[in-house]
Design an enzyme around this catalytic site. Structure first.
Site, PDB file in Angstrom:
ATOM      1  N   LYS A 124       2.958 -19.027  -6.612  1.00  0.00           N
ATOM      2  CA  LYS A 124       3.722 -18.179  -7.521  1.00  0.00           C
ATOM      3  C   LYS A 124       5.071 -18.843  -7.799  1.00  0.00           C
ATOM      4  CE  LYS A 124       4.191 -13.237  -8.212  1.00  0.00           C
ATOM      5  NZ  LYS A 124       3.673 -11.933  -7.819  1.00  0.00           N
TER       6      LYS A 124
ATOM      7  N   GLU B  95      -4.559   2.922  -5.478  1.00  0.00           N
ATOM      8  CA  GLU B  95      -3.979   4.261  -5.655  1.00  0.00           C
ATOM      9  C   GLU B  95      -4.926   5.352  -5.174  1.00  0.00           C
ATOM     10  OE1 GLU B  95      -3.906   1.833  -7.933  1.00  0.00           O
ATOM     11  OE2 GLU B  95      -1.746   1.486  -8.211  1.00  0.00           O
TER      12      GLU B  95
ATOM     13  N   ARG C   2      -4.813   6.708 -11.760  1.00  0.00           N
ATOM     14  CA  ARG C   2      -5.905   6.108 -10.982  1.00  0.00           C
ATOM     15  C   ARG C   2      -6.344   7.011  -9.834  1.00  0.00           C
ATOM     16  NH1 ARG C   2      -6.603   0.300 -11.125  1.00  0.00           N
ATOM     17  NH2 ARG C   2      -7.084   0.057 -13.318  1.00  0.00           N
TER      18      ARG C   2
END
Ligand SMILES: Cc1ncc(C[n+]2csc(CCOP(=O)(O)OP(=O)(O)O)c2C)c(N)n1
Length: 629
Positions: free
Chosen positions: A282, A369, A397
């Site tokens: 990243k 979630e 969700r």
């Protein structure tokens, strides 16, 4: 911009270049991403990390005929730049400009709209099977991060993709972009498993092996095949992805075009479900982002690339997120039953300090979630007091879990819903527009709508003291700057307060739009109530205001349909009160990305807009003002 990038108007141009040119393209592309984000803000680390992968995918696959589906889509800036949007990148995430996520209406290369995570494998599988049914030979590729891979939906899709569909196998390629990071460090067993795949000498040997093998180029295909077999052979006895029915290859270095391109070419030629494990870093190529990937996940505004993100200068306003974070620590101090749960949003939900101070009571469950909500329900069954910190948009969700696992069993779970209302640059995918409507229709659920920072703290305390499930929704960013009471004070349950006494018109405000409503009322001579509770509604207050005024106006930063204004209408109708009602809130439309204040104004929800709508509906301002005396 020098050289090659400006010659690429579409991937067709990219595919005309020779393999030797591609590292230079990648270098320019990375620089362009960095320059763009330093001017517009937006996601940074994930985009820098996917530059080579993006180049390789568009080089090898015949896009847009072949479909690439990016998971979350926050890493698609290099893709946007290569697919004809380079010159519009300076408008990124601004009103009327290009979006920060893929959008089907923006480009034919954006094959699927995303922003909520972990949808890419399902969508790409649908595309792959549709191609089979239609007799088309197109490929479908899902690119998914190791963070997004932690969600149940990704596994549901893997489970379905690896089997034949009435005798048909999908030609689907899943590329796992493994950078060992979510927004914060990744969690869970999958992460440990991926780390094991990459550990020891295996990955390094595969990398070196690829380089050695590929040095004497032709025939590339054959060499790549050998590399792949070499890599595969080293994973014994088969990976979890092979158990799902995929042909697993990897891990390979996602910044090495000499490994990526032949491997992708090879896998493109294969039939059936393929899985490529790519390892990236990243923030790759930008020292500061590599060193601190959490901080450099996204930029909130402009910065100088040479210096990095600017340090905050002077006192900044406290955000609602910070108010929640402080409250969580204070309440945890006061009540040891409190546990805090986040689905992979420690930073965004303001839980860094809580994590530090109460590590045993902090639970990052991954981008999950649904699990977060049911996990909270389980803890509540055992007498704990779970606080699920979740963005309003992501509770979508976990809706069935909220209904079936929490509300139906009337379990005392607090839902701290951040980003209620419009969110600005992230746009329609992230707007917390529906929560009041979708929470209030569920039995046993309550919904509190604080109007400022101190009310937010009080609302959270109020919610925590109940023995049933309660949601508290607050917006992104800062409010009016109300000073915070140190004490943990609760509101009287189900009661609103009149904040301004006026004449003919009564404005019933839910949440932070109380303040523009007060400003409008000042000019109109109207009464204003801070209703505080969308559910249970303060029916007594709503009815008495409706009976003592000529008209009622409801104001909320949420969808009009089914929202708090609807609750007022239902209450008046049930009591046979016929006072006319004007409902102000978000229209039945998706509100695009842009500056939050501008968006609110476009929706007529700033002070001027509220005043204008009231005057339009109930008469001209002078008449009203005169009537109010
Ligand atoms: C359903 C859902 N929950 C939470 C988020 C917020 N979110 C955006 S990116 C991200 C991390 C993604 O990690 P990964 O897939 O590994 O991609 P990376 O940023 O590391 O490239 C999260 C949690 C989201 N977009 N969707």
């Amino acid at each position: 911009m020098s050289g090659l990038l400006k010659t690429i108007a579409s991937p067709l141009d990219l595919r005309k270049l020779s393999r030797q040119d591609l590292p230079a393209v990648a270098k320019e592309l990375r620089e362009f991403v960095l320059q763009t984000v330093s001017q517009t803000g937006g996601h940074l680390g994930s985009n820098l990390g996917t530059v080579e992968l993006t180049v390789a995918l568009h080089y090898v696959f015949n896009t847009p005929y072949d479909r690439i589906v990016w998971d979350v889509g926050h890493q698609t800036y290099p893709h946007k730049i290569l697919t004809g949007r380079r010159e519009r990148m300076h408008t990124l995430r601004q009103l009327g400009g290009i979006g920060g996520f893929p959008r089907r209406d923006e480009s034919e290369y954006d094959t699927f709209g995303t922003a909520h995570s972990s949808t890419s494998i399902s969508a790409a599988l649908g595309m792959a099977l549709a191609a089979k049914l239609k007799g088309e030979d197109r490929h479908a590729v899902a690119v998914i991060g190791d963070g997004a891979m932690t969600a149940g939906m990704a596994f549901e899709a893997l489970n379905n993709a690896g089997v034949s569909h009435a005798g048909v196998n999908a030609d689907l390629l899943v590329v796992l972009n493994d950078n060992d990071m979510s927004i914060s460090p990744p969690v869970g067993a999958l992460n440990k498993y991926l780390a094991r795949l990459m550990s020891g000498n295996f990955y390094e040997a595969a990398r070196q092996g690829a380089k050695a093998v590929l040095k004497n180029a032709p025939p590339l295909f054959e060499l790549a095949r050998r590399f792949e077999e070499h890599a595969k052979g080293m994973v014994v006895p088969g990976t979890i992805f092979e158990e799902f029915g995929f042909n697993y290859v990897g891990p390979i270095d996602g910044h090495d075009l000499d490994a990526l391109i032949p491997t992708l070419e090879n896998m493109r030629a294969k039939k059936g479900p393929q899985f490529l494990h790519v390892v990236t870093k990243k923030g790759y190529g930008y020292q500061l982002a590599e060193a601190d990937p959490v901080k450099y996940h996204a930029a909130s505004g402009k910065f100088n690339p040479a210096e990095g993100f600017p340090k905050a200068t002077g006192p900044t306003k406290t955000t609602f997120t910070q108010v929640f974070g402080q409250w969580l620590c204070d309440m945890a101090e006061a009540d040891e039953r409190l546990v805090g749960i986040t689905p992979a949003m420690r930073e965004g939900s303001g839980m860094v300090e809580f994590h530090k101070r109460f590590p045993k009571r902090y639970h990052d469950v991954g981008i999950a979630e649904q699990h977060a909500v049911t996990f909270a329900a389980g803890m509540a069954c055992e007498g704990l007091k779970p606080v699920v910190a979740i963005y309003s948009t992501f509770l979508q969700r976990g809706y069935d879990q909220m209904v079936h696992d929490v509300a139906l069993q009337n379990l005392p779970v607090v839902f701290a819903l951040d980003r209620g209302g419009l969110v600005g640059a992230d746009g329609a995918t992230h707007a917390g527009a529906y929560d009041i409507a979708f929470v209030r229709c569920v039995p046993n659920m309550s919904m509190l709508t604080p109007s400022d920072e101190n009310e937010c703290r009080q609302a959270l305390t109020t919610a925590f003291q109940q023995n049933h499930p309660v949601a508290v929704r607050y917006p992104r960013g800062a409010g009016v700057g109300a000073s915070l009471d140190k004490a943990l004070t609760a509101w009287p349950w189900g009661k609103g307060v009149v904040r301004r006494q006026g004449g003919r018109i009564a404005i019933l405000a839910f949440g932070t739009l109380l303040h523009p409503a007060l400003a409008a009322a000042e000019r109109l001579g109207a009464t204003v109530a801070d209703m505080r509770f969308a559910k249970p509604l303060d029916a007594e207050l709503a009815l008495s205001l409706a009976r003592s005024h000529d008209a009622v106006v409801t104001v909320e930063e949420g969808c009009i349909m089914g929202g708090a204004g609807s609750a007022v209408l239902e209450c008046l109708a049930a009591a046979g009160v016929t006072t006319p009602v004007l409902q102000l809130g978000l229209p039945d439309a998706f509100i695009e990305h842009g500056d939050p204040a501008k968006l609110l104004s476009l929706c007529g929800l700033d002070a001027e807009g509220i005043e204008r709508s009231i005057v339009q509906r109930f008469g001209s301002r002078p008449t009203l003002a005169a009537a109010n005396g």
